[in-house]
Write a protein that holds these residues in place. Structure first.
Motif, PDB file in Angstrom:
ATOM      1  N   GLU A  45       0.820  -1.215   0.000  1.00 42.52           N
ATOM      2  CA  GLU A  45       0.000   0.000   0.000  1.00 42.52           C
ATOM      3  C   GLU A  45       0.855   1.268   0.000  1.00 42.52           C
ATOM      4  N   ARG A  50      -2.876   8.456 -11.782  1.00 36.48           N
ATOM      5  CA  ARG A  50      -2.904   7.183 -12.509  1.00 36.48           C
ATOM      6  C   ARG A  50      -3.465   7.366 -13.906  1.00 36.48           C
ATOM      7  N   GLY A  80      -3.238  -0.514  -8.505  1.00 40.60           N
ATOM      8  CA  GLY A  80      -1.855  -0.968  -8.648  1.00 40.60           C
ATOM      9  C   GLY A  80      -1.689  -2.304  -7.945  1.00 40.60           C
ATOM     10  N   HIS A 105     -10.718  -0.402  -0.395  1.00 46.41           N
ATOM     11  CA  HIS A 105      -9.972   0.587   0.395  1.00 46.41           C
ATOM     12  C   HIS A 105     -10.915   1.253   1.407  1.00 46.41           C
TER      13      HIS A 105
HETATM   14  C1  GLV Z   1      -3.094  -0.349  -4.191  1.00 48.34           C
HETATM   15  O1  GLV Z   1      -4.055  -0.716  -3.551  1.00 48.34           O
HETATM   16  C2  GLV Z   1      -3.256   0.806  -5.008  1.00 48.34           C
HETATM   17  O2  GLV Z   1      -3.803   0.673  -6.104  1.00 48.34           O
HETATM   18  O3  GLV Z   1      -2.910   1.893  -4.527  1.00 48.34           O
END
Ligand code: GLV
Ligand code: MN
Ligand code: MN
Length: 408
Positions: free
Chosen positions: A127, A287, A356, A381
């Motif tokens: 993380e 991202r 990720g 999350h």
């Molecule tokens: C991992 O969980 C991410 O995508 O930040």
């Protein structure tokens, strides 16, 4: 076809979810925390129970294998992470980690003669308290002692202090892994988005993983008395940061429909109600599916922050993170996963990952594939992360069948 022990996997998931559990249902098991240590002890006990040997490297990445497979390479790897985001859910990382362990247990119980051994991995700090996918990045690329010495976590702690007494880390130098020792990597994970559930499908075969960027944007103004300093005479770091943050949606949209930009941490100093903020540090997560997109997003946030800072009469310092490139999954591994789904009669679709994963790092040294199962309402999350237990078992069976095909 041999199958996993679904009850055992689900019981393991429940047990691990109690480690770091908070009032309100969330789980906090951030990397190197006391809860991380407890979870690792619990994992080590499960390995011992199953007659597996557990080793760890200089970053605390852990590997479980059968003692007879000591030193046998190349091995087929599978695994994920057991650290969580603060107040996260029970499945992100834990699911793929425990499913890999369950597969290794079943292979051991059946005493299957395999051409290649299978190893179950637990990566440290996926993380990213100390950097995106910290453990798997170091495993694949190595770290120099001076890089590690300078690392400060999102919690403000220095890495070298944090891991001083960490019991699951060896004194080995952190050099890049020899790719010849790995015959491929497969990671099972929850989707963390809504697509599979909306399509009513069992399994996602991951085609590629989004690129990750980000960093810290620090606005530096001047601390002054909140009561006596007239508004036009202030250099308020937070006013600049706030202006900058409202531009993130437009900046992302300009790069592409898929680009996302998030500020999840905002730190002020001196952080006092009656002082004009001197510093405001925005931790950014950026991202996009293409490398060019991530680079464009980095450039856009920097340019905009400088313009905003100038307007507010403050300084700005941009400290970008290492970009983790968008990563296509190996075609052969994708096919092996599709074949495993078909062998079980599970419905499936190919899909990209917006989250990720450690697979991104592993894919730079070994053919890598990822398997997704649906996430209820796409939530992740956060404490409500949930996947139907039957789907969890299906995904783990796809993992086992895939690993067996790669190891045979
Ligand atoms: C991992 O969980 C991410 O995508 O930040
Ligand atoms: Mn994860
Ligand atoms: Mn996560």
């Amino acid at each position: 076809m041999i199958e996993i022990n679904g009850d055992r996997l689900l019981a393991d998931l429940r047990a691990l979810s109690r480690i770091g559990a908070r009032d309100g249902g969330g789980i906090s098991r951030t990397a190197f925390s006391a809860e991380d240590i407890l979870a690792r002890r619990w994992y080590r006990d499960r390995c011992q129970e199953a007659g597996l040997k557990l080793t760890f490297d200089g970053l605390g990445n852990m590997t479980a294998h059968h003692p007879d497979d000591e030193g046998r390479t190349p091995a087929v790897w599978s695994g994920s992470h057991i650290d969580t985001v603060p107040n996260g859910g029970p499945l992100d990382g834990a699911y793929g980690t425990l499913a890999a362990l369950e597969c290794l247990r079943r292979i051991t119980e059946e005493g299957l003669p395999l051409a290649r051994p299978v190893r179950a991995l637990v990566f440290t700090d996926e993380e990213g308290n100390y950097g995106h996918l910290f453990g798997s990045y170091g495993l694949v690329n190595g770290y120099r002692a001076e890089d590690l010495a300078g690392m400060v976590g999102r919690d403000g702690d220095r890495l070298i202090d944090t891991w001083q007494d960490f019991p699951f880390r060896s004194e080995q130098p952190i050099t890049p892994l020899d790719p010849a020792t790995v015959a491929g990597f497969i990671e099972l994970h929850i989707e963390q988005g809504p697509k599979l559930e909306l399509a009513g499908l069992d399994i996602g075969v991951v085609s590629s993983i989004v690129g990750l960027g980000g960093g810290r944007m620090e606005f530096r103004g001047r601390a002054d008395h909140a009561g006596t300093t007239p508004m036009p005479l202030r250099a308020d770091a937070l006013q600049a940061a706030a202006d900058f943050l409202t531009t993130l949606p437009q900046l992302a949209a300009k790069v592409s429909d898929a680009a996302v930009a998030t500020c999840g941490i905002l730190r002020l100093s001196p952080d006092a109600a009656n002082v004009v903020p001197e510093r405001a540090v925005c931790t950014l997560d950026l991202r996009e599916p293409s490398r060019a997109g991530i680079v464009a997003l980095h450039a856009a946030v920097e340019t905009t922050a400088r313009e905003v800072a100038e307007r507010h009469g403050v300084d700005v310092v941009w400290e970008p993170d290492q970009i983790i490139d968008p990563t296509p999954m190996d075609a052969g591994k994708q096919q092996a996963i599709r074949d495993a789904c078909d062998a079980h009669g599970f419905s499936r679709q190919d899909m990209p990952s917006g989250a990720g994963h450690d697979s991104q790092n592993l894919a730079t040294i070994t053919p890598t594939g990822m398997i997704f199962v649906p996430s209820h309402e796409g939530r992740s999350h956060c404490p409500v992360e949930y996947t139907d237990p039957e789907q969890l078992v299906r995904g783990a069976n796809v993992l086992l069948t895939t690993l067996l095909s790669l190891a045979s």
